[in-house]
Scaffold this motif. Structure first.
Motif, short mmCIF file in Angstrom:
data_model
loop_
_atom_site.label_atom_id
_atom_site.label_comp_id
_atom_site.label_asym_id
_atom_site.label_seq_id
_atom_site.Cartn_x
_atom_site.Cartn_y
_atom_site.Cartn_z
N GLU A 48 0.84 -1.21 0.00
CA GLU A 48 0.00 0.00 0.00
C GLU A 48 0.87 1.25 0.00
OE1 GLU A 48 -2.98 2.46 -0.42
OE2 GLU A 48 -3.32 0.30 -0.38
N ALA A 71 2.08 1.64 -3.45
CA ALA A 71 0.97 2.12 -4.29
C ALA A 71 0.74 3.61 -4.08
CB ALA A 71 -0.31 1.34 -3.97
N LEU A 72 0.84 4.07 -2.84
CA LEU A 72 0.69 5.51 -2.56
C LEU A 72 1.78 6.31 -3.25
CD1 LEU A 72 -0.32 5.47 1.22
CD2 LEU A 72 -1.75 6.15 -0.72
N ARG A 121 0.98 6.50 -6.97
CA ARG A 121 -0.09 7.47 -7.22
C ARG A 121 0.40 8.91 -7.02
NH1 ARG A 121 -3.27 3.24 -4.88
NH2 ARG A 121 -3.19 4.18 -2.81
N LEU A 147 2.43 9.80 -10.02
CA LEU A 147 1.52 10.02 -11.14
C LEU A 147 0.90 11.42 -11.05
CD1 LEU A 147 -0.04 9.07 -13.63
CD2 LEU A 147 -1.69 7.98 -12.08
N ALA A 148 0.44 11.79 -9.86
CA ALA A 148 -0.15 13.12 -9.68
C ALA A 148 0.88 14.22 -9.95
CB ALA A 148 -0.72 13.25 -8.27
N ASP A 186 -4.70 -2.55 -8.83
CA ASP A 186 -4.79 -1.09 -8.86
C ASP A 186 -3.40 -0.45 -8.96
OD1 ASP A 186 -7.53 -1.32 -8.63
OD2 ASP A 186 -7.59 -0.77 -6.50
N SER A 187 -2.44 -0.99 -8.22
CA SER A 187 -1.08 -0.47 -8.27
C SER A 187 -0.47 -0.67 -9.66
CB SER A 187 -0.20 -1.17 -7.23
OG SER A 187 -0.72 -0.97 -5.95
N SER A 216 -2.03 1.86 -11.99
CA SER A 216 -1.46 3.20 -11.76
C SER A 216 -0.07 3.32 -12.36
CB SER A 216 -1.40 3.50 -10.25
OG SER A 216 -2.68 3.59 -9.71
N LEU A 220 1.15 5.80 -15.26
CA LEU A 220 2.33 6.65 -15.09
C LEU A 220 3.28 6.49 -16.27
CD1 LEU A 220 4.10 8.57 -13.45
CD2 LEU A 220 4.89 6.59 -12.13
#
Length: 187
Positions: A57, A60-61, A64, A67-68, A138-139, A142, A146
């Protein structure tokens, strides 16, 4: 099908437990006691995987967040030619991460298959597997996004740089021609 190398320990333990179960069944032990070692092994696996899920997790954060950040950078006009990944090393690093996430997903599914092969099923194990597979998927998605954003940014940045270079050449040519005309007119 042979288990993933990471799961060989679980596979070995399950095969030993299956042999023990067969011997104890022949000795007349009740069914619920025969299943107790499987339950304990599954419980141990679940607790181990909760810690791994927390680490995944966090990864994954980070994905993300990257990516942002990249999307924000790409949206700014003044950053149009920044962060060009010419040799694709960043995208290659992301690809390695994606392969690791896919491998972890396969390992997770393999563990459920291994427990199923000895006739053991657990709602807790199934929920854990579902959560872990969803997190890994999900990871992975993402990370793929990216990579796509980086590739598109690089394509647009290189196109813009080529256009700017072409304009500079045209401007230099025009200045050279104006200089030649001024020298010709001066004679």
């Amino acid at each position: 099908m042979r288990p993933h190398p990471v799961n060989r320990g679980i596979c070995t333990m399950l095969s030993r437990l299956k042999k023990l179960e067969q011997r104890l069944r022949a000795a007349g032990m009740p069914h619920f006691l025969l299943r107790l070692p499987y339950w304990m092994l599954a419980l141990q696996y679940c607790y181990t995987m909760h810690g791994k899920m927390a680490r995944i997790e966090r990864i994954a954060l980070r994905i993300r967040a990257w990516l942002a950040s990249v999307q924000e950078l790409c949206a700014r006009q003044e950053a149009a030619t920044e962060l060009i990944d010419i040799n694709q090393s960043l995208r290659d690093d992301i690809e390695v991460t994606k392969r690791t996430l896919a491998d972890l997903r396969d390992i997770c599914l393999d563990v459920s298959r291994l427990f199923g092969s000895v006739g053991y099923s657990s709602r807790r194990l199934a929920r854990l597997q579902e959560s872990l597979v969803r997190l890994l998927t999900d990871s992975y998605d993402s990370a793929t996004l990216l990579q796509d954003v980086l590739a598109e940014h690089d394509r647009l940045a290189l196109q813009l740089l080529r256009h700017m270079q072409e304009q500079e050449r045209e401007q230099a040519c025009a200045q050279a021609q104006a200089l030649v005309r001024a020298q010709v007119q001066g004679f």
